[in-house]
Write a protein that holds these residues in place. Structure first.
Motif, PDB file in Angstrom:
ATOM      1  N   THR A  67     -14.103 -54.146 -16.385  1.00  0.00           N
ATOM      2  CA  THR A  67     -14.783 -54.063 -15.102  1.00  0.00           C
ATOM      3  C   THR A  67     -15.706 -52.861 -15.051  1.00  0.00           C
ATOM      4  OG1 THR A  67     -14.425 -53.695 -12.724  1.00  0.00           O
ATOM      5  CG2 THR A  67     -12.761 -52.859 -14.201  1.00  0.00           C
ATOM      6  N   GLY A  68     -16.721 -52.961 -14.206  1.00  0.00           N
ATOM      7  CA  GLY A  68     -17.610 -51.837 -13.991  1.00  0.00           C
ATOM      8  C   GLY A  68     -17.124 -50.896 -12.915  1.00  0.00           C
ATOM      9  N   ASP A  69     -16.053 -51.267 -12.212  1.00  0.00           N
ATOM     10  CA  ASP A  69     -15.486 -50.392 -11.194  1.00  0.00           C
ATOM     11  C   ASP A  69     -13.978 -50.316 -11.404  1.00  0.00           C
ATOM     12  OD1 ASP A  69     -15.291 -48.683  -9.048  1.00  0.00           O
ATOM     13  OD2 ASP A  69     -16.134 -50.045  -7.583  1.00  0.00           O
ATOM     14  N   ASP A  70     -13.162 -50.594 -10.406  1.00  0.00           N
ATOM     15  CA  ASP A  70     -11.714 -50.451 -10.545  1.00  0.00           C
ATOM     16  C   ASP A  70     -11.091 -51.684 -11.208  1.00  0.00           C
ATOM     17  OD1 ASP A  70     -12.070 -48.117  -9.161  1.00  0.00           O
ATOM     18  OD2 ASP A  70     -11.435 -48.942  -7.228  1.00  0.00           O
ATOM     19  N   GLY A  71     -10.083 -51.436 -12.037  1.00  0.00           N
ATOM     20  CA  GLY A  71      -9.351 -52.549 -12.616  1.00  0.00           C
ATOM     21  C   GLY A  71      -8.567 -53.296 -11.555  1.00  0.00           C
ATOM     22  N   VAL A  72      -7.701 -52.578 -10.834  1.00  0.00           N
ATOM     23  CA  VAL A  72      -6.951 -53.140  -9.719  1.00  0.00           C
ATOM     24  C   VAL A  72      -7.096 -52.171  -8.550  1.00  0.00           C
ATOM     25  CG1 VAL A  72      -4.728 -53.973  -8.894  1.00  0.00           C
ATOM     26  CG2 VAL A  72      -5.297 -54.187 -11.321  1.00  0.00           C
ATOM     27  N   HIS A  73      -7.573 -52.681  -7.410  1.00  0.00           N
ATOM     28  CA  HIS A  73      -7.794 -51.823  -6.237  1.00  0.00           C
ATOM     29  C   HIS A  73      -7.187 -52.457  -5.003  1.00  0.00           C
ATOM     30  CE1 HIS A  73      -9.990 -49.107  -3.456  1.00  0.00           C
ATOM     31  NE2 HIS A  73      -9.893 -50.168  -2.653  1.00  0.00           N
ATOM     32  N   ALA A  74      -6.436 -51.666  -4.238  1.00  0.00           N
ATOM     33  CA  ALA A  74      -5.935 -52.071  -2.925  1.00  0.00           C
ATOM     34  C   ALA A  74      -6.250 -50.966  -1.941  1.00  0.00           C
ATOM     35  CB  ALA A  74      -4.435 -52.333  -2.973  1.00  0.00           C
ATOM     36  N   ASP A  75      -6.804 -51.308  -0.795  1.00  0.00           N
ATOM     37  CA  ASP A  75      -7.130 -50.283   0.187  1.00  0.00           C
ATOM     38  C   ASP A  75      -5.878 -49.600   0.732  1.00  0.00           C
ATOM     39  OD1 ASP A  75      -9.783 -50.784  -0.089  1.00  0.00           O
ATOM     40  OD2 ASP A  75     -10.108 -51.618   1.906  1.00  0.00           O
ATOM     41  N   THR A  76      -4.783 -50.366   0.871  1.00  0.00           N
ATOM     42  CA  THR A  76      -3.580 -49.836   1.520  1.00  0.00           C
ATOM     43  C   THR A  76      -2.436 -49.594   0.547  1.00  0.00           C
ATOM     44  OG1 THR A  76      -4.185 -50.951   3.577  1.00  0.00           O
ATOM     45  CG2 THR A  76      -1.907 -50.204   3.366  1.00  0.00           C
ATOM     46  N   SER A  77      -2.000 -50.636  -0.162  1.00  0.00           N
ATOM     47  CA  SER A  77      -0.803 -50.504  -1.000  1.00  0.00           C
ATOM     48  C   SER A  77      -0.930 -51.364  -2.247  1.00  0.00           C
ATOM     49  CB  SER A  77       0.440 -50.927  -0.205  1.00  0.00           C
ATOM     50  OG  SER A  77       1.599 -50.867  -1.015  1.00  0.00           O
ATOM     51  N   LEU A  78      -0.561 -50.797  -3.388  1.00  0.00           N
ATOM     52  CA  LEU A  78      -0.541 -51.506  -4.665  1.00  0.00           C
ATOM     53  C   LEU A  78       0.853 -51.389  -5.254  1.00  0.00           C
ATOM     54  CD1 LEU A  78      -1.648 -52.844  -7.234  1.00  0.00           C
ATOM     55  CD2 LEU A  78      -2.563 -50.623  -7.923  1.00  0.00           C
ATOM     56  N   ARG A  79       1.481 -52.552  -5.514  1.00  0.00           N
ATOM     57  CA  ARG A  79       2.821 -52.573  -6.077  1.00  0.00           C
ATOM     58  C   ARG A  79       2.802 -53.377  -7.368  1.00  0.00           C
ATOM     59  NH1 ARG A  79       6.704 -51.170  -2.004  1.00  0.00           N
ATOM     60  NH2 ARG A  79       5.627 -50.731  -0.046  1.00  0.00           N
ATOM     61  N   ILE A  80       3.294 -52.760  -8.428  1.00  0.00           N
ATOM     62  CA  ILE A  80       3.405 -53.436  -9.721  1.00  0.00           C
ATOM     63  C   ILE A  80       4.889 -53.587 -10.018  1.00  0.00           C
ATOM     64  CG2 ILE A  80       2.865 -53.343 -12.176  1.00  0.00           C
ATOM     65  CD1 ILE A  80       0.409 -51.665 -11.451  1.00  0.00           C
ATOM     66  N   LYS A  81       5.366 -54.838 -10.006  1.00  0.00           N
ATOM     67  CA  LYS A  81       6.786 -55.128 -10.167  1.00  0.00           C
ATOM     68  C   LYS A  81       7.096 -55.803 -11.494  1.00  0.00           C
ATOM     69  CE  LYS A  81       7.393 -55.879  -5.192  1.00  0.00           C
ATOM     70  NZ  LYS A  81       7.886 -56.840  -4.163  1.00  0.00           N
TER      71      LYS A  81
END
Length: 733
Positions: free
Chosen positions: A386-400
Motif C-alpha cells: 500500500t501507499g499509505d497504511d496497511g491496516v487503519h482504524a480510526d477508533t479501535s484495531l484488534r488482531i485476534k
C-alpha cells in the motif's frame, strides 16, 4: 496477581519456543470467526430459492431472442414495445439468443418472484440499461450451466425522466436481486455501474465478470455473496453498498467465492459494516501501490519534505469520503473546495470491518484495510502492499488471529487503540511500523483545511503538523486514552520511522515482537508518550540511538537497553547469555543499528549476564532470531548484573537511563516512564561529538521545536548558527 502468573508462565519458555507461534500455525481464530459469522447471520437471510437453480420443472416460459424480435408463448404475461420486452408477472422465464439495441424489463404486477434464466443470451442497449427491473417482489437471475451470457449498455442513456437518474447500471434493479447458477455472465457497463440493486444484492454462484465505467457491483441496503467467481474491472469502486440513512443497512457480507477486483477507487467499500469469513481475494485499488513509498513525516501541507505530488500519484490529501463517511460517494459540500481526490482503499468500511478468514492479496494506493471506526482481524491470510497504511482504524484495531504480511506501506498498522492478542504480523514501513495515533488517518496523509475549520493545518513553517489548537479539536482525547496492547502473537517490524509508536502508552503481557529500525536518529525503535508496562512476552528492538527509549521502570519484567558508540552493521549478531553460558537470545538485526532493547521472561534480578557482538550461530534463524545454542566466535562487549527493572548499558557497563522524549508524558520537560534522560551523546548518540555547552543548547532548541514553541525553520536556523545540521525527522506522530 495476574501479571505475576503471566511472568511465571512466560519464564518457563526458552527462546526456541518463540518460533512455535509463527510458521505453520493455524491462522484462524475459529471462535472469533464464529462471532463474525453470527453477525452475518443476524443481518443476512438466504432463502432456498437463492441457491436453487433447477428451473425446468417450474413450468418455465421460453423466450427466444432474434435480433429485434422475440418468440414466446403468446399467453405469457409479456409485452414487446419499442425494443423493450417487459415481463409483467412472477414466474420462470428462460432467455436465449440475441437482443439488439433493446431492453429486457421486469414490471411485475403480482407478489411472486421473477426468475430470469440466462441460457446463452446476448443483450445490448445503447440508450439505457440492458436489464431493467422496475418493479418486482424479488428477482433471481440464474446462470445456466455451460452457458456464456453477455450484457452491455451504451455510453449515454436516454431518460424519460432525467431527474431520477435511473436506471444507472447495465443490470439495474429497484428491488431485491439474487444471482445464482453455474454459468457465466459478462457485463460491459459503459455508462456507469455494472450490476446495481436499490435493495439487496445477493450472489450465491456463477462466474461473473464486470467491466464498468464507475462501480462494479452495488447493493444499496446489502451486498451478500456466498460463492462464485467474480471479476471486476471498475473505474469507481469494485463492490459497494450505499445506504447511509439506516444504520442497520448498507452492509457487505462475504462468506466465500473467488474475487479479482481492479478498481479505480475502493476495491470493496461498505458504507456501514464489512464482514468477511472466507474466500480468495485479489484486490487492486487506485492503480496499486507506488514503486517506492515516500516517508512523508514532517511534510509541509499534506505531503512530505521529499515528496513530490507531481511525480508520485499516490501523494494526495485525504479524501472527502473519510471525513464524511456517510456521504454515499457524494462530495461533502463544506469541503468541496478543499479536494476532489478519490478514495483508493482495498477494503473499506465506515463502521465495522471484520475479517475472520480467507486469503487476500491487496495492492492499493491508499490504505489496504480501512475503517472509519473499528477493525477486527480474527483469521485469514492478508498480503498487503500500500501507499499509505496497511491496516487503519480510526477508533479501535484488534488482531485476534490470522496472518498479516505488510510488504510495503507508509505505516503498517494504525489506530487510536490497538490490541494484538494472537496471530502473525509482519510489517515493512517507510514510517512507523505500529502507530497508535487515531483519528482520520492521524499520521498518514494530511488534508489542507480552511483556517477556520476544526482541522486547521499549520503553516508550512510548522512542517505540516497540526497546530496545538487543531490537535485538541481533532483528537479530542488525551494521550492516556491511546494504547497499544500486546497480549500475544508474533510480530515483526522493519521500519524507517518508529518501530512501535504510541502517542499514549504501551502494555505488553505476552507474545513475541521483533523490531528492526529505524536507522535515522530522528526516530526510535520504541516511541511512547505515556508509559510502557512490560510484564510478559519477548521483545527485541534494534535501531538508532538518538531517540531511544526502553520500557518503563515500573515494569514487572526485566529488560536491558544497550547503546553502542558506533553504528553496527546489519547482520552483526547480538548475543546475550547468563553467567553460566545459557543463551537468552541470539539475534542478527536486518538493519544497521546503534541500540538494542531486549526484554525476556528469562532475565532475572540480581543475576549476571554477558552481551556479545558479532560471531556466528550454526542454529537456524527466523526473522533474524536464532534458536538457542551453537553461538561462537563473538566479542564480549559488556558484563553486568541486573539490579533494576530496566538496565541501561554502554560498552563501559551500566549507565544512567534516559527518555527519548524530553518532556511530560514523554514530551518536553518530563520523564517518560520514570526514566532520566542524560545529556545528548552520553551513549554515542547523534550529538556525541559536541561539547557539553553546545549539547545543552542543541537540546533546548530541539525541545522547543517538539513543544511547538519554535517552528521547524526557526529551529533549523538556530542549529545552523551553532554549526549543527538538523537531525532529520523529529516532530513525529
Amino acid at each position: 496477581m495476574k501479571n505475576r502468573y503471566l511472568k511465571i508462565a512466560a519464564a518457563l519458555l526458552s527462546t526456541s519456543l518463540l518460533f512455535a507461534c509463527s510458521k505453520g500455525a493455524d491462522t484462524t481464530d475459529k471462535g472469533s470467526n464464529k462471532e463474525i459469522m453470527d453477525q452475518i447471520a443476524s443481518a443476512v437471510s438466504y432463502k432456498k430459492e437463492d441457491d436453487y437453480t433447477d428451473w425446468k420443472n417450474e413450468t418455465p416460459t421460453y423466450i427466444e431472442l432474434n435480433g429485434t424480435e422475440a418468440e414466446f408463448d403468446q399467453s405469457a404475461a409479456i409485452i414487446v414495445k419499442d425494443k423493450t420486452l417487459t415481463i409483467k408477472t412472477g414466474g420462470v422465464y428462460v432467455l436465449s439468443g440475441k437482443w439488439d439495441d433493446g431492453q429486457i424489463a421486469i414490471d411485475s404486477e403480482d407478489k411472486n418472484t421473477v426468475r430470469l434464466v440466462l441460457n446463452g443470451v446476448e443483450i445490448n442497449n445503447t440508450e439505457n440499461a440492458a436489464i431493467n427491473i422496475v418493479n418486482a417482489e424479488k428477482t433471481i437471475i440464474s446462470l445456466q450451466e455451460g452457458t456464456s451470457n453477455r450484457i452491455s449498455d451504451g455510453e449515454n442513456y436516454h431518460f424519460d425522466d432525467s431527474s431520477s437518474g435511473e436506471p444507472n447500471a447495465a443490470i439495474f434493479s429497484k428491488d431485491d436481486l439474487t444471482i445464482n447458477g453455474s454459468g457465466k455472465l459478462i457485463v460491459h457497463a459503459n455508462y456507469n455501474n455494472g450490476i446495481s440493486s436499490k435493495d439487496d444484492l445477493k450472489i450465491t454462484g456463477g462466474a461473473i465478470e464486470v467491466h464498468s465505467t464507475d462501480d462494479g457491483l452495488m447493493g444499496r441496503d446489502l451486498v451478500a455473496i456466498k460463492g462464485g467467481d467474480i471479476t471486476v474491472e471498475a473505474g469507481g469502486d469494485g463492490i459497494k453498498s450505499t445506504n447511509d440513512k439506516d444504520s442497520s443497512k448498507g452492509n457487505i457480507a462475504l462468506e466465500g467465492g473467488n474475487y479479482d477486483i481492479a478498481a479505480g477507487s475502493d476495491g470493496i467499500h461498505a458504507i456501514s459494516s464489512l464482514w468477511i469469513t472466507d474466500g480468495s481475494y485479489k484486490v487492486t485499488a487506485g492503480g496499486g501501490s507506488p514503486e517506492t513509498v515516500s516517508n512523508r513525516e514532517n511534510a509541509p501541507g499534506p505531503w512530505g519534505n521529499n515528496a513530490n505530488p507531481e511525480t508520485d500519484p499516490n501523494l494526495k490529501p485525504k479524501e472527502n469520503l473519510d471525513l464524511n463517511p456517510n456521504s454515499n460517494g457524494e462530495a461533502n459540500q463544506e469541503n468541496t473546495e478543499v479536494t476532489e481526490s478519490t478514495s483508493a482503499k482495498g477494503l473499506k468500511a465506515a463502521a465495522e470491518l471484520a475479517v475472520g478468514g480467507g486469503t487476500f492479496a491487496i495492492d492499493s494506493s491508499d490504505d489496504a484495510v480501512h475503517s472509519n471506526r473499528d477493525v477486527t482481524i480474527a483469521g485469514g491470510e492478508l498480503t498487503i502492499a500500500t501507499g499509505d497504511d496497511g491496516v487503519h482504524a480510526d477508533t479501535s484495531l484488534r488482531i485476534k488471529g490470522g496472518k498479516i504480511n505488510v510488504t510495503k506501506s507508509y505505516e503498517g498498522i494504525e489506530s487510536k487503540e490497538i490490541i494484538i492478542s494472537d496471530g502473525e504480523v509482519h510489517i515493512v514501513s517507510s514510517d512507523d511500523g505500529v502507530n497508535v495515533g487515531g483519528g482520520n488517518d492521524g499520521s498518514g496523509f494530511r488534508m489542507p483545511m480552511d483556517a477556520e475549520s476544526n482541522g486547521q493545518e499549520s503553516s508550512g513553517a510548522n512542517s505540516g503538523q497540526l497546530n496545538t489548537a487543531a490537535q485538541e479539536n481533532n483528537e479530542q482525547a488525551s494521550s492516556e486514552e491511546k494504547m497499544l496492547t500486546i497480549n500475544g502473537g508474533y510480530i515483526t517490524v522493519n521500519a524507517d520511522g518508529d518501530g512501535l509508536d504510541s502517542n499514549g502508552s504501551i502494555e505488553m503481557t505476552g507474545g513475541t515482537v521483533i523490531v528492526n529500525g529505524p536507522t535515522s536518529d530522528g526516530n526510535g525503535p520504541l516511541d511512547y508518550d505515556g508509559s510502557f508496562d512490560m510484564s510478559g512476552g519477548f521483545l527485541i528492538a534494534a535501531g538508532s540511538s538518538g531517540m531511544v527509549q526502553a520500557a518503563s521502570e515500573q515494569s514487572a519484567q526485566n529488560s536491558l537497553l544497550m547503546t553502542y558508540p558506533d553504528t553496527q552493521k546489519a547482520g552483526t549478531i547480538v548475543h546475550l547469555e547468563d553467567s553460566e553460558g545459557t543463551t537468552i537470545t541470539t539475534f542478527a538485526p536486518k538493519k544497521d543499528y546503534q541500540s538494542v532493547f531486549i526484554s525476556s521472561p528469562e532475565l532475572s534480578k540480581d543475576a549476571s549476564y554477558v552481551l556479545y557482538s558479532g560471531g556466528s550461530s550454526k542454529e537456524s534463524e527466523q526473522d533474524g532470531l536464532f534458536k538457542t545454542g551453537k553461538y561462537q566466535d563473538g566479542t564480549k562487549v559488556v558484563e553486568f548484573t541486573i539490579s533494576n527493572s530496566v538496565t541501561w548499558l554502554n560498552e563501559s557497563g551500566i549507565t544512567a537511563g534516559r527518555s527519548a522524549h524530553p518532556g511530560g508524558q514523554g514530551g518536553p520537560g518530563g520523564n517518560a516512564g520514570g526514566q532520566k534522560r542524560p545529556e545528548m551523546g552520553n551513549s554515542g548518540g547523534m550529538f556525541g561529538d559536541l561539547d557539553e555547552e553546545t549539547r545543552e543548547k542543541v537540546q533546548a532548541i530541539m525541545e522547543q521545536e517538539r513543544a511547538g514553541t519554535l517552528t521547524r525553520e526557526e529551529a533549523q536556523t538556530q542549529l545552523q548558527e551553532l554549526g549543527v545540521e538538523f537531525p532529520g525527522p523529529g516532530g513525529r506522530q
